[in-house]
Motif scaffolding. Structure first.
Motif, short mmCIF file in Angstrom:
data_model
loop_
_atom_site.label_atom_id
_atom_site.label_comp_id
_atom_site.label_asym_id
_atom_site.label_seq_id
_atom_site.Cartn_x
_atom_site.Cartn_y
_atom_site.Cartn_z
N GLN A 1 -5.92 6.27 -5.70
CA GLN A 1 -6.53 5.69 -6.89
C GLN A 1 -7.70 4.76 -6.57
OE1 GLN A 1 -3.31 3.76 -8.91
NE2 GLN A 1 -2.17 5.67 -9.29
N LEU A 2 -7.61 4.01 -5.50
CA LEU A 2 -8.62 3.00 -5.25
C LEU A 2 -9.74 3.46 -4.31
CD1 LEU A 2 -6.40 -0.19 -4.87
CD2 LEU A 2 -7.73 0.52 -6.86
N LEU A 3 -9.41 4.20 -3.28
CA LEU A 3 -10.41 4.52 -2.26
C LEU A 3 -11.15 5.83 -2.49
CD1 LEU A 3 -8.66 3.36 1.05
CD2 LEU A 3 -10.23 2.11 -0.41
N LYS A 4 -10.44 6.83 -2.92
CA LYS A 4 -11.10 8.14 -3.06
C LYS A 4 -12.22 8.15 -4.09
CE LYS A 4 -7.69 11.39 -1.22
NZ LYS A 4 -6.92 12.61 -1.47
N PRO A 5 -12.10 7.40 -5.17
CA PRO A 5 -13.21 7.42 -6.13
C PRO A 5 -14.48 6.75 -5.62
CG PRO A 5 -11.18 6.77 -7.22
CD PRO A 5 -10.90 6.76 -5.78
N VAL A 6 -14.39 5.95 -4.62
CA VAL A 6 -15.57 5.23 -4.11
C VAL A 6 -16.45 6.19 -3.32
CG1 VAL A 6 -16.38 3.34 -2.68
CG2 VAL A 6 -14.28 3.06 -4.01
N THR A 7 -17.73 6.19 -3.65
CA THR A 7 -18.66 7.14 -3.02
C THR A 7 -19.27 6.60 -1.73
OG1 THR A 7 -20.47 6.28 -4.37
CG2 THR A 7 -19.22 8.16 -5.24
N LEU A 32 0.84 -1.21 0.00
CA LEU A 32 0.00 0.00 0.00
C LEU A 32 0.87 1.26 0.00
CD1 LEU A 32 -2.92 -0.78 2.46
CD2 LEU A 32 -3.05 -0.44 0.00
N THR A 33 0.51 2.21 -0.85
CA THR A 33 1.17 3.52 -0.91
C THR A 33 0.10 4.59 -0.92
OG1 THR A 33 1.21 3.53 -3.31
CG2 THR A 33 3.11 2.54 -2.18
N GLN A 34 0.56 5.83 -0.84
CA GLN A 34 -0.39 6.94 -0.92
C GLN A 34 -1.07 7.00 -2.28
OE1 GLN A 34 2.27 10.17 0.23
NE2 GLN A 34 1.26 10.28 2.24
#
Length: 1021
Positions: free
Chosen positions: A58-64, A51-53
């Protein structure tokens, strides 16, 4: 479900994330409808190290879906501080919306409460009602929006994690250590992982070669108190100071526990920053100054306050859980102490219970290996005080019992007394009563130690039992209630500790005391309602007794203890209560004295010398002493002569006859026994040996002892008679008599035989040649006890004659009959009464035997047969004369015929033969004629010979059967079997029995007239 760090739960079931930490628990459930499946798959596929920043962006922020993202953030625990900060901050940010909605619900509820309470004064109840209303509204919101409840729970976890992360970074900066996520965490931590330093927390520090003491993942999940104690024990005081400063709110209550973890050898100057500070102005400890990362707690971290009743209930449940699940009584006790320090009411009694239980668990002696000693608070509360006292002392020994009572039991008893006073039911006797109850049921070894710690010579404050009268009562109850048979030294130790009263008693008081003690014997006697008198029962008996009666009881106890030691010394111990029960029972005392005399040697057979037996006699006499308190000794009802007689019987029962003879002649002791008494004792012991013998041979075994025992007293008629009986028994057993098939007869069966002549009959019937040894058989009869019994001698001769007759040994049978006739003649002397039953019985036996032999068909000596029939006529009763004369006439006809034939061949007439017979000295005709002169002849018109015409021999058979029925053997079976069954006379010549065509009555009259005429000397014509 508990939270589990890492993404393995997500892999197991998409849509469920769990986390498990020591201080956080919860469940997160969410829907997968709004989350792209490829994102979930990628997220789950990434390991914590990858895991990196960037991947987070990329993976978590787009999830609503805020709940999914927050759960994904809380699921990851990383070793890289920078990446861990990013994921924590992202998760906190995604929980803001839920927090806002909860604040709105709280604000609305608070506003309504303010409007409702505007008209009334605010007080504690109103505030509690307000809090309950807010809690209910928020709970209703969480039921409607379960995602908000889960987001709030996640937010509180993430905020705590962020605080810890900041602390960790600050500690690392102070120590100048770079927390590198790529470095592997070593299982062995260095002693000094952090160096001194200062600065603000940041995500990076200068590099160093040393690794941190605690990995970041461990620090984020471990208990702060544990971490603080660990740092204190390792003397990492810089890191500990930062931890206390940033998390002081949580660690301050345990500051002294943390301080206790500092090693004793550490200098105070090294950890002065965390030592308590004294405030002179307030005269108390100065509050520890803290600098938390967040001044005010977040809304999600606000706990709901509990009322005092609920808080007390929580403490009780928590304490029960600690004790039942871990058994750590000290941890539970510390928790209740903490609650008490806060002034929380209602936990005082539980504190006492835990304190007392902790003493039971930690201060008592350890149980033996394998013992079940699982203590819980529920088990403790279910026990009554007596059980708790026994539990405190369950593993105490005689060396520790006194100290254990002082340090464990007495404090507990004082607590019980205090509780009774607080409850308004004071009971000053409660401690004493419970302690006495334990003593009454304790082993004697422990009782002796307790009494030694209660001696009247000790200071009252040091004594466990402080009342002298109670000591006497307890001692009497414990000792007389004990069943012990081998603890006499311990009982003596108890007695030596008892008080002594110098009370002057008058006669009335002494009699009353003796009556009381005498009634104690009845009290301890078993009954159907109380099979055994216990120590507690005896305590009830002794409780009302005054000191005078107790003093008298102790005097009696002294006598009984001495008696008990003596009985135990000779292997016949008795419990102390036996001395009370047997004090008025002479049969019981005699029984125990016999046991002492007979079993004194015990299994070791110690009494081998004369000195040992003298010692035994001395002790037995001591037990019958009538001196001071002698009325309570073991054998107080037995006289000295009784004791000596019992002792001498016991000595003889051991078979040590040489010692018995020496003691009778010894000058060391005076056996004042009459010779007759000694003879009685020897006879009794001899009979015991006899009855116990399995073999009749008196040359070995018990029969030899029975015989040799009779050599101790001087010979006497009874001694000789008993010795002869033993010899007869041995002779009988040598003939292999059987009591039943395959079982030889025993001596006891011989003694119990009512008619011992039957034994002689069995010898004759089972041994073919025994009858030939007439003198041996007669000697056997004499030794069986019939030496002076002429009737028995006659019966024995009759048995010998009958046995010889059955063996067809007619010469020996005739010789025996002559012997029997001579014996009867001696018995029928002029000095002997004719109506003597013995004379009549001997005469009857004799004439029947003579008649039986004289009519036997195989006996061909007519002269001897006539002599025998003549003796039968001489001795038979008058009513039998007619019957016997008929037989005589028949034999006489045979004799006349033979004489005629013989005289005819020699030229002599019958008259000469008759004259020759009349001159014979052995012919019984003279005496028979004299008898007939005084005889009134019966009326033969009514005679069976005339009316019924049977043969005359039938009447003889009838008479013989009547007499022979008294014989212990069968009569005349073999000889008569040779005769014709149709010949009632038993003659070999049946043609001579009767004349064909002649009237039976006339024939009978002719026979009778001829027989009487011949007896009177008439002509043969």
């Amino acid at each position: 479900m508990p939270f589990l760090y890492g993404n393995h739960v997500l892999k197991a079931h998409l849509g469920r994330i769990t986390e498990d930490t020591p201080e956080h628990q919860g469940v997160v459930v969410f829907s997968m409808n709004d989350i792209p499946l490829d994102i979930c798959t990628q997220w789950l596929a990434l390991s914590d190290a990858d895991l990196t920043q960037d991947t987070i962006e990329q993976l978590l922020k787009p999830v609503t879906d805020d709940l999914w993202v927050a759960a994904a953030c809380v699921d990851r625990i990383l070793e890289d501080a920078t990446v861990q900060r990013s994921i924590v901050e992202l998760g906190i940010d995604r929980t803001e919306s839920a927090l806002t909605r909860c604040r709105d619900v709280y604000a609305d509820t608070t506003h309504e409460a303010e409007d409702d309470d505007a008209a009334e004064q605010r007080n504690g109840d109103a505030r509690q009602s307000e809090a309950q209303g807010w809690s209910a509204s928020l709970l209703s919101h969480f039921r409607a929006q379960s995602a908000d409840a889960q987001l709030c729970r996640i937010r509180s976890v993430l905020l705590d994690r962020l605080d810890r992360l900041n602390t960790y970074v600050a500690v690392c900066k102070e120590a100048s250590i770079q927390p590198d996520a790529d470095d592997l965490v070593d299982d062995e931590w260095e002693d000094d992982p952090w160096a001194e330093g200062s600065g603000e927390p940041s995500t990076s520090t200068s590099a160093t070669s040393r690794e941190p003491l605690i990995p970041l993942s461990t620090f984020l999940t471990t208990d702060l108190l544990h971490a603080a104690c660990l740092l204190a024990s390792l003397e990492q005081f810089t890191a500990l100071r930062i931890l206390m400063e940033r998390h002081g709110t949580r660690l301050c209550p345990y500051r002294f526990l943390i301080l206790d973890s500092v090693p004793e050898h550490a200098l105070a100057v090294d950890f002065r920053d965390i030592l308590p500070v004294y405030d002179p102005a307030e005269d108390r400890e100065k509050t520890l100054e803290t600098n938390p990362w967040r001044v005010e707690p977040d809304f999600s971290e606000l706990p709901e306050p509990l009322p005092s009743s609920e808080l007390v209930k929580w403490y009780q449940v928590r304490i029960d859980l600690i004790v039942s699940s871990t058994g750590m009584i000290d941890a539970a006790f510390s928790l209740v102490q903490h609650a008490a320090s806060q002034g929380l009411p209602g936990l005082d009694e539980m504190g006492e219970e835990l304190s007392l239980l902790s003493r039971l668990v930690y201060d008592t002696h350890p149980p033996p290996q394998g013992a079940d000693d699982d203590w819980t608070l529920a088990r403790w509360k279910a026990m009554d005080p007596s059980e708790i006292v026994r539990a405190y002392l369950a593993y105490s020994t005689s060396e520790t019992i006194a100290q254990d009572i002082s340090r464990l039991v007495m404090p507990y008893l004082f607590v019980l007394e205090s509780r009774a006073e607080r409850a308004g039911r004071p009971d000053p006797t409660l401690p004493k009563r419970l302690l006495y109850e334990y003593i009454l049921n304790a082993p004697l070894e422990l009782v002796a130690t307790i009494f030694e710690a209660s001696k009247p010579t000790l200071p009252p404050a040091q004594r466990l039992i402080r009342d002298d009268e109670d000591m006497a009562r307890l001692a009497l109850a414990c000792l007389y209630g004990s069943d012990s048979l081998n603890e006499w030294p311990i009982m003596s130790r108890v007695f030596e500790c008892l008080p002594a009263w110098d009370t002057a008693e008058d006669d009335e008081d002494a009699d009353e005391a003796d009556t009381t003690i005498a009634s104690l014997g009845t009290f301890v006697a078993p009954s159907t309602s109380r099979p055994r008198c216990t120590s507690a029962d005896l305590m009830l008996f002794f409780h009302p007794l005054p000191s005078s009666s107790l003093s008298r009881a102790l005097d009696v106890l002294d006598v009984h203890l001495e008696s008990g030691e003596i009985l135990a010394r000779w292997s016949v111990p008795a419990p102390l209560r036996w001395f009370l029960q047997s004090n008025r029972n002479i049969a019981e005392q005699r029984s125990w004295a016999n046991r002492m005399a007979r079993r004194a040697g015990g299994s070791q057979d110690r009494l081998d010398t004369q000195e040992d037996w003298e010692w035994l006699l001395e002790d037995m006499l001591k037990l019958s002493d009538e001196g001071d308190s002698g009325s309570w000794s073991a054998f107080c009802l037995l006289s000295k002569d009784d004791i000596i007689r019992i002792f001498f019987s016991g000595l003889l029962s051991t078979g040590k006859f040489d010692i018995a003879k020496n003691l009778l002649q010894s000058h060391n002791i005076h056996l004042s026994l009459d010779p007759r008494v000694i003879e009685d004792i020897c006879l009794t012991c001899s009979q015991e040996f006899y009855d116990n013998a399995t073999s009749g041979n008196y040359h070995f075994g018990d029969m030899k002892l029975a015989y040799d025992c009779l050599d101790i007293p001087p010979p006497s008629e009874r001694i000789i008679k008993e010795k002869e009986f033993i010899e007869a028994t041995s002779r009988l057993c040598s003939f292999n008599l059987m009591s039943r098939p395959g079982m030889p007869i025993t001596p006891l069966e011989i003694r119990l035989t009512k008619d011992r002549l039957t034994l002689v009959s069995r010898v004759l019937s089972s041994n073919n040649d025994a009858y030939k040894h007439a003198q041996v058989i007669l000697d056997l009869v004499n030794k069986l006890g019939f030496r002076e019994d002429v009737v028995a001698r006659v019966k024995t001769l009759a048995m010998l004659a009958e046995t010889a007759l059955q063996a067809e040994d007619f010469a020996r049978a005739y010789e025996t009959c002559e012997n029997m006739i001579d014996t009867v003649h001696e018995l029928r002397s002029p000095t002997q009464a004719a109506t003597d039953p013995a004379v009549e019985e001997a005469s009857e036996v004799c004439w029947v035997a003579c008649f039986s032999l004289g009519r036997h068909p195989e006996f061909d000596d007519v002269q001897k047969k006539l002599i025998l029939q003549g003796r039968a006529l001489e001795l038979c009763p008058p009513e039998k004369l007619v019957d016997i004369l008929a037989i005589w006439h028949r034999i006489e006809e045979e004799d006349v015929q033979e004489r005629r034939e013989r005289l005819a061949s020699t030229g002599h007439g019958p008259r000469a033969s008759q004259t020759q017979r009349a001159g014979s000295s052995k012919d019984p005709v003279a005496s028979l004629a004299a008898r007939l002169q005084h005889l009134r002849m019966p009326d033969i018109t009514n005679s069976p010979l005339v009316n019924h015409a049977p043969d005359a021999a039938a009447f003889a058979n009838k008479a013989f059967s009547h007499v022979a029925a008294n014989f212990p053997f069968s009569v005349g079976t073999r000889g008569r079997s040779l005769a014709d069954d149709h010949d009632p006379w038993g003659s070999r010549e049946t043609s001579r029995s009767r004349v064909d065509g002649v009237d039976v009555s006339a024939q009978a009259s002719k026979v009778l007239q001829a027989g009487i005429g011949w007896l009177l000397g008439a002509d043969d014509d």
